[in-house]
Design an enzyme around this catalytic site. Structure first.
Site, PDB file in Angstrom:
ATOM      1  N   GLU A 221      57.045  52.778  57.444  1.00  0.00           N
ATOM      2  CA  GLU A 221      57.888  52.142  56.423  1.00  0.00           C
ATOM      3  C   GLU A 221      57.225  52.379  55.073  1.00  0.00           C
ATOM      4  O   GLU A 221      56.257  51.696  54.722  1.00  0.00           O
ATOM      5  CB  GLU A 221      58.018  50.640  56.718  1.00  0.00           C
ATOM      6  CG  GLU A 221      58.819  50.319  57.969  1.00  0.00           C
ATOM      7  CD  GLU A 221      60.315  50.529  57.786  1.00  0.00           C
ATOM      8  OE1 GLU A 221      60.795  50.543  56.638  1.00  0.00           O
ATOM      9  OE2 GLU A 221      61.012  50.696  58.802  1.00  0.00           O
ATOM     10  N   CYS A 256      59.172  47.510  47.744  1.00  0.00           N
ATOM     11  CA  CYS A 256      59.466  48.899  48.100  1.00  0.00           C
ATOM     12  C   CYS A 256      60.884  49.322  47.744  1.00  0.00           C
ATOM     13  O   CYS A 256      61.148  50.497  47.538  1.00  0.00           O
ATOM     14  CB  CYS A 256      59.218  49.105  49.582  1.00  0.00           C
ATOM     15  SG  CYS A 256      60.134  47.940  50.605  1.00  0.00           S
TER      16      CYS A 256
HETATM   17  P1  NAD Z   1      48.007  48.462  51.243  1.00  0.00           P
HETATM   18  O1  NAD Z   1      47.010  48.936  50.259  1.00  0.00           O
HETATM   19  O2  NAD Z   1      48.030  47.029  51.655  1.00  0.00           O
HETATM   20  O3  NAD Z   1      47.857  49.409  52.522  1.00  0.00           O
HETATM   21  C1  NAD Z   1      48.657  49.229  53.662  1.00  0.00           C
HETATM   22  C2  NAD Z   1      47.763  49.122  54.870  1.00  0.00           C
HETATM   23  O4  NAD Z   1      47.066  50.344  55.048  1.00  0.00           O
HETATM   24  C3  NAD Z   1      46.728  48.016  54.761  1.00  0.00           C
HETATM   25  O5  NAD Z   1      46.759  47.251  55.931  1.00  0.00           O
HETATM   26  C4  NAD Z   1      45.429  48.767  54.575  1.00  0.00           C
HETATM   27  O6  NAD Z   1      44.330  48.104  55.127  1.00  0.00           O
HETATM   28  C5  NAD Z   1      45.692  50.072  55.288  1.00  0.00           C
HETATM   29  N1  NAD Z   1      44.886  51.172  54.768  1.00  0.00           N
HETATM   30  C6  NAD Z   1      44.609  51.440  53.469  1.00  0.00           C
HETATM   31  N2  NAD Z   1      43.870  52.561  53.372  1.00  0.00           N
HETATM   32  C7  NAD Z   1      43.670  53.014  54.636  1.00  0.00           C
HETATM   33  C8  NAD Z   1      42.990  54.133  55.202  1.00  0.00           C
HETATM   34  N3  NAD Z   1      42.366  55.014  54.446  1.00  0.00           N
HETATM   35  N4  NAD Z   1      43.014  54.270  56.536  1.00  0.00           N
HETATM   36  C9  NAD Z   1      43.642  53.389  57.307  1.00  0.00           C
HETATM   37  N5  NAD Z   1      44.307  52.309  56.836  1.00  0.00           N
HETATM   38  C10 NAD Z   1      44.310  52.119  55.523  1.00  0.00           C
HETATM   39  O7  NAD Z   1      49.472  48.732  50.747  1.00  0.00           O
HETATM   40  P2  NAD Z   1      50.031  49.905  49.831  1.00  0.00           P
HETATM   41  O8  NAD Z   1      49.971  51.187  50.560  1.00  0.00           O
HETATM   42  O9  NAD Z   1      49.489  49.831  48.461  1.00  0.00           O
HETATM   43  O10 NAD Z   1      51.539  49.385  49.783  1.00  0.00           O
HETATM   44  C11 NAD Z   1      52.402  49.794  48.783  1.00  0.00           C
HETATM   45  C12 NAD Z   1      53.261  50.935  49.293  1.00  0.00           C
HETATM   46  O11 NAD Z   1      53.935  50.510  50.464  1.00  0.00           O
HETATM   47  C13 NAD Z   1      54.342  51.319  48.327  1.00  0.00           C
HETATM   48  O12 NAD Z   1      54.504  52.707  48.363  1.00  0.00           O
HETATM   49  C14 NAD Z   1      55.583  50.638  48.881  1.00  0.00           C
HETATM   50  O13 NAD Z   1      56.787  51.250  48.511  1.00  0.00           O
HETATM   51  C15 NAD Z   1      55.325  50.715  50.343  1.00  0.00           C
HETATM   52  N6  NAD Z   1      56.017  49.626  51.032  1.00  0.00           N
HETATM   53  C16 NAD Z   1      57.019  49.950  51.891  1.00  0.00           C
HETATM   54  C17 NAD Z   1      57.720  48.945  52.519  1.00  0.00           C
HETATM   55  C18 NAD Z   1      58.851  49.248  53.463  1.00  0.00           C
HETATM   56  O14 NAD Z   1      59.293  48.332  54.158  1.00  0.00           O
HETATM   57  N7  NAD Z   1      59.343  50.476  53.532  1.00  0.00           N
HETATM   58  C19 NAD Z   1      57.378  47.623  52.294  1.00  0.00           C
HETATM   59  C20 NAD Z   1      56.335  47.348  51.435  1.00  0.00           C
HETATM   60  C21 NAD Z   1      55.648  48.354  50.803  1.00  0.00           C
END
Ligand code: NAD
Length: 491
Positions: A221, A256
């Site tokens: 997602e 998102c």
């Molecule tokens: P985040 O930084 O919380 O990361 C998401 C998860 O990935 C966390 O649990 C984190 O611990 C893990 N993570 C981070 N780096 C990692 C690595 N190198 N290896 C393994 N795991 C790792 O969240 P984010 O990515 O900043 O979230 C924002 C993004 O998510 C935006 O692009 C947004 O559009 C998208 N998003 C999508 C939805 C959806 O439902 N489609 C919902 C919310 C956010």
């Protein structure tokens, strides 16, 4: 003394041991029964109701999220998802009878939904309560054991969920692992039966590569630049309010499916900008940095990232509203930018914050080219009363979801799949789609011992060949019996 306060390490060994325990519980059949699934879904509702205040406080601590947004967009949404699953569970679980063909006559067939096993949910910080537990609902409803890894960027909500799930849920089958990259990497080394990841595309590639080692299926997602096309034949006040609700009213743009940018005609842009300014002031006052209804930027990294988008030379002089920042409180006021160049920084990445660029075109149809020239977005919106334009938009714009004359609300319709396409994601969830995301659809064919036609078996005499040819050529069999592929070429 120091060793007593040392944080317990969660590495590969701990992750493996945990997965083995959960797999043993799953193999015992504990999660398969309807009663277990119902009890766990009810426990999720109970914990949301009995700890509503703490959840609101945690969301405020992580994001300065307003109580209304915390309740409506996280707690109530989660409760609603659980209630839908509880109401529909028996129906979802029931095998689906399907037609058979003459090739298998006499027979009956059905699709049986079976749980996948032990699944991993990795979630993001922006809706840390909902995005963590909504996929867990699907995993439980489908009868899986599940591990949740919430985001470390929303630490108050992460630790509250770890505590509440520890207290309310069956911990032999449902666990929470808190942590950041190290802990997630240890989890990703393990063999899962499904990984459900919410977050950005860069980490999604890490998740998919780890999953590939075990041939584990994934749901991803992700996000993207969700456009809003605005026509001139609309109710401008309603459209404006709905754009604001989807942008600043959703975690101050850190959602998102928040509108990322607007496209309208050169002629209409000044009217739209004026209307947005008027409604923004009505909603958030003259000094929006003081508004309790706007979330803060989650942390200084994201604050600086957004600041950089505004500092880009290519957008200097393009701010027509807002642009104020409070570095201490991590707040940025709702900001409108008009006529930004398409090669500017702000147009080359997902904004995920309170900045809204407005692009202008001569004719609205040109917006299709602009949108389709970029990666496929998670959502696409259009405001128009032109029937033809609506149809063209729905038919020609590829996005995870489309809303006509509103923003973001498709998320609240549980009969619609929620997910991306291309760069915005793989797979979907919500309602029955969540159940399906965590189920295997097993094909089951029932035969009896009657009707054993000898035409199926060797020796393939010319009479049998003629009969088969007539049946297959006439399309009577509908599908080929597997043995037919062994027939000699002249057949
Ligand atoms: P985040 O930084 O919380 O990361 C998401 C998860 O990935 C966390 O649990 C984190 O611990 C893990 N993570 C981070 N780096 C990692 C690595 N190198 N290896 C393994 N795991 C790792 O969240 P984010 O990515 O900043 O979230 C924002 C993004 O998510 C935006 O692009 C947004 O559009 C998208 N998003 C999508 C939805 C959806 O439902 N489609 C919902 C919310 C956010």
């Amino acid at each position: 003394m120091a060793s007593n306060t040392k944080k317990k390490v969660f590495g590969s060994e701990e992750a493996l041991a945990m997965v083995e325990e959960l797999r043993a519980a799953f193999d015992c059949g504990k999660t398969r029964g309807c009663e277990w699934r119902i009890s766990q879904l009810k426990a999720l509702i109970k914990l949301s109701e009995e700890h509503e205040k703490e959840i609101v406080q945690a969301l405020h601590s992580d994001l300065s999220k307003s109580e209304t947004e915390a309740f409506v967009q996280e707690i109530a949404m989660l409760k609603n998802s659980s209630k839908v699953a509880l109401k529909e569970l028996k129906h979802w679980i029931s095998p689906e009878k399907v037609k058979t063909s003459l090739a298998t006559f006499p027979s009956s067939a059905e699709i049986v939904s079976e749980p996948l096993g032990v699944v991993l949910v990795i979630s993001a910080w922006n809706y840390p309560f909902l995005l963590s537990l909504d996929p867990v609902i699907g995993a439980i409803a489908a009868g899986n054991a599940v591990v949740l890894k919430p985001s470390e960027i929303a630490p108050a909500t992460s630790s509250l969920m770890a505590k509440l799930l520890g207290d309310y849920m069956d911990n032999s089958c449902i666990r929470v692992v808190e942590g950041a990259v190290d802990e997630t990497s240890a989890l990703l080394e393990q063999k899962w039966d499904k990984i459900f990841y919410t977050g950005n595309g860069r980490v999604a590639r890490v998740v998919m590569a780890a999953a590939a080692k075990h041939l584990t299926p994934v749901v991803l997602e992700l996000g993207g630049k969700s456009p809003v096309v605005v026509d001139s034949n609309i109710n401008l006040k309603v459209a404006t309010r709905r754009i604001i609700a989807g942008k600043w009213g959703c975690n101050n743009g850190q959602a998102c499916i928040s509108p990322d940018y607007v496209i309208t005609t050169k002629e209409y842009a000044p009217k739209l900008v004026d209307a947005l300014k008027t409604e923004l002031e009505k909603f958030y006052g003259k000094n929006p940095l003081e508004s309790e209804d706007l979330s803060r930027i989650v942390n200084s990294n994201h604050f600086n990232r957004l600041k950089k988008l505004l500092d880009d030379d290519k957008v200097s002089g393009k701010i027509v509203h807002g642009g104020k920042k409070d570095e201490i409180k991590l707040k940025i006021s709702p900001t409108l930018l008009l006529d930004v160049p398409r090669d500017s920084l702000i147009m080359s990445e997902e904004i995920f914050g309170p900045l809204l660029p407005i692009l202008t075109v001569d004719k609205l149809e040109e917006s299709f080219v602009v949108i389709n020239s970029g990666p496929k977005p998670l959502a696409a919106y259009i405001f128009t009363n032109n029937k033809k334009l609506k149809e063209l938009f729905v038919r020609n714009i590829s996005a995870g979801g489309v809303v006509v004359n509103d923003t973001t609300l498709h998320l609240a319709v549980h009969t619609l799949p929620f997910g991306g396409v291309g760069e915005s994601g793989v797979g979907a969830y919500h309602g029955k789609f969540s159940f399906d995301a965590f189920s295997h659809k097993k094909a089951v064919l029932y035969r009896s011992f009657i009707g054993d036609a000898s035409v199926r078996y060797p020796p393939y005499t010319s009479t049998k060949q003629r009969l088969l040819k007539a049946l297959i050529g006439g399309g009577i069999l509908g599908v080929l019996s597997p043995t037919c592929s062994n027939l000699p070429p002249k057949c």
